[in-house]
Design a protein around this motif. Structure first.
Motif, PDB file in Angstrom:
ATOM      1  N   HIS A  26      41.880  -9.018  11.411  1.00  0.00           N
ATOM      2  CA  HIS A  26      42.486  -7.914  10.467  1.00  0.00           C
ATOM      3  C   HIS A  26      43.898  -7.945  10.611  1.00  0.00           C
ATOM      4  CE1 HIS A  26      43.318  -3.754   9.466  1.00  0.00           C
ATOM      5  NE2 HIS A  26      42.452  -4.076   8.642  1.00  0.00           N
ATOM      6  N   TYR A  28      45.947  -5.885  11.247  1.00  0.00           N
ATOM      7  CA  TYR A  28      46.955  -5.045  12.243  1.00  0.00           C
ATOM      8  C   TYR A  28      46.740  -5.763  13.574  1.00  0.00           C
ATOM      9  CZ  TYR A  28      46.166  -1.018   9.422  1.00  0.00           C
ATOM     10  OH  TYR A  28      46.031   0.169   8.298  1.00  0.00           O
ATOM     11  N   ASP A  42      41.803  -7.383   4.971  1.00  0.00           N
ATOM     12  CA  ASP A  42      41.387  -5.750   5.256  1.00  0.00           C
ATOM     13  C   ASP A  42      40.117  -5.676   5.507  1.00  0.00           C
ATOM     14  OD1 ASP A  42      40.214  -6.052   2.552  1.00  0.00           O
ATOM     15  OD2 ASP A  42      41.718  -4.749   1.740  1.00  0.00           O
ATOM     16  N   SER A  43      39.590  -4.613   5.523  1.00  0.00           N
ATOM     17  CA  SER A  43      37.966  -4.158   6.128  1.00  0.00           C
ATOM     18  C   SER A  43      36.930  -4.737   5.095  1.00  0.00           C
ATOM     19  CB  SER A  43      37.632  -2.786   6.363  1.00  0.00           C
ATOM     20  OG  SER A  43      38.577  -2.221   7.142  1.00  0.00           O
ATOM     21  N   PHE A  65      33.933  -1.018  14.810  1.00  0.00           N
ATOM     22  CA  PHE A  65      33.101  -1.046  13.631  1.00  0.00           C
ATOM     23  C   PHE A  65      33.223  -2.089  12.811  1.00  0.00           C
ATOM     24  CE2 PHE A  65      37.235   0.626  11.882  1.00  0.00           C
ATOM     25  CZ  PHE A  65      37.176   0.261  10.558  1.00  0.00           C
ATOM     26  N   MET A  66      34.098  -2.741  12.780  1.00  0.00           N
ATOM     27  CA  MET A  66      34.463  -3.897  11.870  1.00  0.00           C
ATOM     28  C   MET A  66      33.400  -5.061  12.285  1.00  0.00           C
ATOM     29  SD  MET A  66      38.513  -4.248  11.406  1.00  0.00           S
ATOM     30  CE  MET A  66      39.442  -2.842  10.703  1.00  0.00           C
ATOM     31  N   TYR A 114      33.281   6.226   4.832  1.00  0.00           N
ATOM     32  CA  TYR A 114      34.181   5.223   5.208  1.00  0.00           C
ATOM     33  C   TYR A 114      33.738   4.088   6.183  1.00  0.00           C
ATOM     34  CZ  TYR A 114      39.021   3.729   5.787  1.00  0.00           C
ATOM     35  OH  TYR A 114      40.368   3.314   6.140  1.00  0.00           O
ATOM     36  N   ASN A 116      34.979   2.959   8.480  1.00  0.00           N
ATOM     37  CA  ASN A 116      35.578   3.150   9.794  1.00  0.00           C
ATOM     38  C   ASN A 116      34.580   4.317  10.639  1.00  0.00           C
ATOM     39  OD1 ASN A 116      37.560   2.144   8.380  1.00  0.00           O
ATOM     40  ND2 ASN A 116      39.267   2.942   9.504  1.00  0.00           N
ATOM     41  N   SER A 131      39.313   1.434   2.410  1.00  0.00           N
ATOM     42  CA  SER A 131      40.225   1.895   1.710  1.00  0.00           C
ATOM     43  C   SER A 131      40.677   1.305   0.237  1.00  0.00           C
ATOM     44  CB  SER A 131      41.645   2.046   2.616  1.00  0.00           C
ATOM     45  OG  SER A 131      41.910   0.625   2.896  1.00  0.00           O
ATOM     46  N   HIS A 176      47.823   6.665  11.687  1.00  0.00           N
ATOM     47  CA  HIS A 176      48.487   7.221  10.527  1.00  0.00           C
ATOM     48  C   HIS A 176      48.784   8.714  10.597  1.00  0.00           C
ATOM     49  CE1 HIS A 176      46.661   3.420   9.444  1.00  0.00           C
ATOM     50  NE2 HIS A 176      47.487   3.340   8.340  1.00  0.00           N
ATOM     51  N   HIS A 199      49.167   3.810   3.364  1.00  0.00           N
ATOM     52  CA  HIS A 199      47.856   3.733   3.665  1.00  0.00           C
ATOM     53  C   HIS A 199      47.312   4.911   3.212  1.00  0.00           C
ATOM     54  CE1 HIS A 199      43.735   2.718   5.097  1.00  0.00           C
ATOM     55  NE2 HIS A 199      44.121   1.615   5.112  1.00  0.00           N
ATOM     56  N   GLU A 201      45.240   6.539   4.693  1.00  0.00           N
ATOM     57  CA  GLU A 201      44.842   7.326   5.900  1.00  0.00           C
ATOM     58  C   GLU A 201      45.963   8.115   6.141  1.00  0.00           C
ATOM     59  OE1 GLU A 201      43.619   4.658   9.000  1.00  0.00           O
ATOM     60  OE2 GLU A 201      41.911   4.056   8.000  1.00  0.00           O
ATOM     61  N   SER A 215      45.359  -0.475   0.227  1.00  0.00           N
ATOM     62  CA  SER A 215      44.633  -0.722   1.628  1.00  0.00           C
ATOM     63  C   SER A 215      45.647  -1.892   1.991  1.00  0.00           C
ATOM     64  CB  SER A 215      43.439  -1.599   1.235  1.00  0.00           C
ATOM     65  OG  SER A 215      43.759  -2.744   0.653  1.00  0.00           O
ATOM     66  N   THR A 216      45.312  -2.281   3.378  1.00  0.00           N
ATOM     67  CA  THR A 216      46.344  -3.344   3.825  1.00  0.00           C
ATOM     68  C   THR A 216      46.431  -4.480   3.060  1.00  0.00           C
ATOM     69  OG1 THR A 216      44.487  -4.022   5.420  1.00  0.00           O
ATOM     70  CG2 THR A 216      45.781  -2.211   6.308  1.00  0.00           C
TER      71      THR A 216
HETATM   72  P1  13P Z   1      41.989  -1.625   5.675  1.00  0.00           P
HETATM   73  O1  13P Z   1      40.654  -1.615   4.989  1.00  0.00           O
HETATM   74  O2  13P Z   1      42.806  -0.928   4.614  1.00  0.00           O
HETATM   75  O3  13P Z   1      42.565  -2.652   6.265  1.00  0.00           O
HETATM   76  O4  13P Z   1      42.263  -0.248   6.736  1.00  0.00           O
HETATM   77  C1  13P Z   1      41.443  -0.452   7.903  1.00  0.00           C
HETATM   78  C2  13P Z   1      42.089   0.393   8.893  1.00  0.00           C
HETATM   79  O5  13P Z   1      41.527   0.639   9.981  1.00  0.00           O
HETATM   80  C3  13P Z   1      43.126   1.266   8.426  1.00  0.00           C
HETATM   81  O6  13P Z   1      43.551   2.160   9.726  1.00  0.00           O
END
Ligand code: 13P
Ligand code: SF4
Length: 304
Positions: A26, A28, A42-43, A65-66, A114, A116, A131, A176, A199, A201, A215-216
């Protein structure tokens, strides 16, 4: 890179071949984890990659969760999460039991979930979103009344883009939520030419001040495609490593030194190596839950 890191990377590289493993990372994650990725995203992109992989093993460098979403989509692969405690506090703000109670209160609402969130919660939902596609998903479904779970801020953002009636769940991302409107105003004064990306969030009062809400990976694309030379990055700061690598001549300004997700930082090179060596910790989902959760994820993947 330190000599120790080089050694770890060599060992990871030989084991990943031996195991026929793919490393999904990911945006992050720590910089040294970005550098060993087969794919960074991103997710949404990561779940698409997981669904399409022909690797035997998926090493998920992200949060629980991913990895669970990968296990939902690929029951015949081994899914490893190098630190089993890398969770998402927002995902823990809802349970399947509490969702079932809420559904009884709102029998006509479609549940948009979502990603997440846990597999149990997905199994109780009609459709998932990320997102990157939340607005598109809400538009695509026929229902006009929606229970949006668990992120109240993403849900609020979506509600500003549709006429549908949206009920919000009071969850949020602590990372966030720490971003404040003053963080943008202060940085915009210092860098008047800069564009602020945030973002969804983030809190509504932060979103209001942004030049774009993405999104990211949407932010990474914006950084590459726009003519902006200075970008205020309104999300978890780990993403800046990728942005800077892809755009060495641009300036990326972290929105706040508080925008760090401690769970995303739990994955280290050592833990990736151990997980490949020991084929553990594995993430699995009980079959009856997996089948129901998969329907909600699959429907989203059909729409995007
Ligand atoms: P993205 O799907 O935008 O990468 O976001 C994942 C996430 O956990 C944002 O906090
Ligand atoms: Fe969860 Fe927030 Fe961390 Fe994303 S940044 S994994 S939503 S706590």
């Amino acid at each position: 890179m330190t000599d120790r890191d080089k050694e770890l990377v060599e060992q990871i590289n030989s084991l990943r071949k031996q195991r026929n493993a793919v490393l999904l990372v990911h945006n992050y994650q720590r910089s040294e984890i970005h550098d060993i990725a087969d794919f960074i995203g991103d997710s949404l992109e990561l779940s698409q990659k997981a669904a399409a992989t022909d690797a035997d093993v998926i090493v998920f460098c992200g949060v629980h969760f991913m990895a669970e979403t990968a296990a939902i989509l690929c029951p015949d692969r081994t899914v490893l999460l190098p630190d089993v405690d890398a969770g998402c506090p927002m995902a823990d703000m809802i349970t399947a039991d509490r969702l079932r109670e809420k559904k009884e209160e709102l029998p006509d609402a479609a549940v948009v979930c979502y990603v997440n969130s846990s597999a149990d919660v997905k199994a109780e939902s009609d459709i998932c979103c990320t997102s990157a596609n939340a607005v598109k998903v809400i538009d695509a479904i026929d229902d006009n009344e929606i229970l949006f779970i668990p992120d109240q801020y993403l849900g609020h953002y979506v509600s500003t883009k549709t006429d549908k009636r949206i009920h919000l769940w009071p969850g949020y991302c602590p990372t966030h939520a720490r971003i404040q409107p003053e963080d943008i105003t202060r940085l915009k004064e210092k860098y008047p030419e800069a564009r602020a990306l945030v973002h969804p969030e983030c809190r509504p009062e932060v979103i209001e001040l942004a030049d774009a809400v993405l999104s990211t990976s949407g932010m990474c694309r914006y950084a590459q495609e726009s003519d902006a030379n200075e970008i205020i990055v309104g999300t978890e700061s780990g993403i800046i490593y990728r942005m800077q690598k892809e755009n060495p001549d641009k300036t990326f300004i972290p929105i706040s030194d508080k925008a760090v997700c401690p769970n995303m930082k739990k994955i280290t090179l050592e833990k990736v190596l151990w997980s490949l060596k020991e084929m553990s910790p594995q993430v699995t989902v009980p079959e009856p839950i997996r089948i129901r959760a998969k329907q909600a994820v699959d429907w989203m993947l059909e729409i995007v």
